[in-house]
Motif scaffolding. Structure first.
Motif, short mmCIF file in Angstrom:
data_model
loop_
_atom_site.label_atom_id
_atom_site.label_comp_id
_atom_site.label_asym_id
_atom_site.label_seq_id
_atom_site.Cartn_x
_atom_site.Cartn_y
_atom_site.Cartn_z
N GLU A 53 -4.46 21.94 -15.43
CA GLU A 53 -4.44 20.59 -16.01
C GLU A 53 -5.35 20.49 -17.22
O GLU A 53 -6.26 21.29 -17.42
CB GLU A 53 -4.84 19.56 -14.96
CG GLU A 53 -6.26 19.65 -14.48
CD GLU A 53 -6.60 18.65 -13.40
OE1 GLU A 53 -5.69 18.18 -12.70
OE2 GLU A 53 -7.77 18.32 -13.28
N THR A 54 -5.05 19.48 -18.02
CA THR A 54 -5.91 19.04 -19.11
C THR A 54 -6.21 17.59 -18.82
O THR A 54 -5.31 16.82 -18.50
CB THR A 54 -5.20 19.19 -20.47
OG1 THR A 54 -5.01 20.57 -20.74
CG2 THR A 54 -6.02 18.57 -21.58
N ARG A 55 -7.48 17.20 -18.93
CA ARG A 55 -7.81 15.80 -18.65
C ARG A 55 -8.93 15.32 -19.57
O ARG A 55 -9.79 16.09 -19.98
CB ARG A 55 -8.18 15.60 -17.19
CG ARG A 55 -9.45 16.24 -16.75
CD ARG A 55 -9.75 15.95 -15.27
NE ARG A 55 -10.93 16.65 -14.86
CZ ARG A 55 -10.96 17.85 -14.34
NH1 ARG A 55 -9.84 18.49 -14.13
NH2 ARG A 55 -12.10 18.43 -14.02
N PHE A 56 -8.85 14.03 -19.87
CA PHE A 56 -9.88 13.32 -20.62
C PHE A 56 -10.36 12.19 -19.73
O PHE A 56 -9.57 11.33 -19.35
CB PHE A 56 -9.31 12.72 -21.91
CG PHE A 56 -8.88 13.73 -22.93
CD1 PHE A 56 -9.72 14.08 -23.96
CD2 PHE A 56 -7.63 14.33 -22.86
CE1 PHE A 56 -9.33 15.01 -24.91
CE2 PHE A 56 -7.23 15.26 -23.80
CZ PHE A 56 -8.09 15.60 -24.83
N THR B 168 -7.29 25.57 -22.07
CA THR B 168 -7.69 26.92 -22.46
C THR B 168 -9.19 27.16 -22.32
O THR B 168 -9.65 28.26 -22.60
CB THR B 168 -7.27 27.20 -23.91
OG1 THR B 168 -7.87 26.22 -24.77
CG2 THR B 168 -5.78 27.17 -24.06
N LYS B 169 -9.95 26.17 -21.89
CA LYS B 169 -11.39 26.32 -21.71
C LYS B 169 -11.71 26.53 -20.23
O LYS B 169 -11.03 26.01 -19.36
CB LYS B 169 -12.14 25.07 -22.20
CG LYS B 169 -11.84 24.67 -23.63
CD LYS B 169 -12.56 25.52 -24.61
CE LYS B 169 -12.31 25.00 -26.01
NZ LYS B 169 -12.75 25.90 -27.03
N VAL C 37 -13.95 22.39 -30.52
CA VAL C 37 -12.61 22.55 -31.09
C VAL C 37 -11.62 22.66 -29.94
O VAL C 37 -11.77 23.50 -29.05
CB VAL C 37 -12.54 23.78 -31.99
CG1 VAL C 37 -11.13 23.96 -32.54
CG2 VAL C 37 -13.54 23.68 -33.12
N LEU C 38 -10.61 21.79 -29.97
CA LEU C 38 -9.57 21.79 -28.95
C LEU C 38 -8.25 22.19 -29.61
O LEU C 38 -7.58 21.36 -30.23
CB LEU C 38 -9.46 20.40 -28.32
CG LEU C 38 -10.76 19.81 -27.78
CD1 LEU C 38 -10.58 18.36 -27.38
CD2 LEU C 38 -11.26 20.63 -26.61
#
Length: 147
Positions: free
Chosen positions: A65-68, A81-82, A114-115
């Motif tokens: 997942e990617t989340r903010f 990717t982190k 950097v994203l």
């Protein structure tokens, strides 16, 4: 302001398939691939293959997942990717730069975050949601935004 979340179901299934492959390889190594009596190294190798397969079923390998997540005075970002979660305090942000293939968050005394957008990882509508989220975040927190 609502948090933003993207889940990658395809990646979950790919991890499971790879995990099953490693587990089956470990079992096959023990049962079928040895015509001589099993040695200690055969057992260790087979157990390692099974353990590698099990690790693919855990969140230790790959990010699903990617989340903010917007906090009171910070922004928590878990980018696909982190490895770890990035926590950025609002008073650290110098400016947010939106580019075609990346988002750059410049901080006053620390290294910029950097994203990158991998072309094959992101759909256009998801990329648009991230840009809209960052624009709204910058407006609400009175931050400098550069497009």
């Amino acid at each position: 302001m609502e948090n933003l979340l993207f889940k990658y179901r395809g990646w979950i299934w790919a991890k499971r398939i790879v995990g099953v492959f490693w587990i089956l390889l470990g079992i096959a190594e023990l049962l079928f691939l040895s015509d001589e009596p099993l040695t200690l190294s055969d057992w260790i190798r087979s157990i390692l293959y099974v353990l590698i397969g099990v690790i693919f079923f855990t969140p230790l390998v790959g990010n699903n997942e990617t989340r903010f997540v917007v906090g009171d005075d910070n922004l928590k970002i878990k980018w696909r990717t982190k490895i770890g979660e990035i926590i950025i305090k609002n008073n650290e942000i110098e400016k947010i730069i939106l580019r075609n293939k990346k988002i750059e968050i410049r901080r006053k005394e620390k290294k910029a975050v950097v994203l990158p957008f991998g072309e094959w990882l992101w759909k256009l509508e998801d990329k648009t949601k991230v840009y809209e989220f960052m624009i709204e975040y910058a407006q609400q927190k009175n931050l400098v935004l550069e497009k």
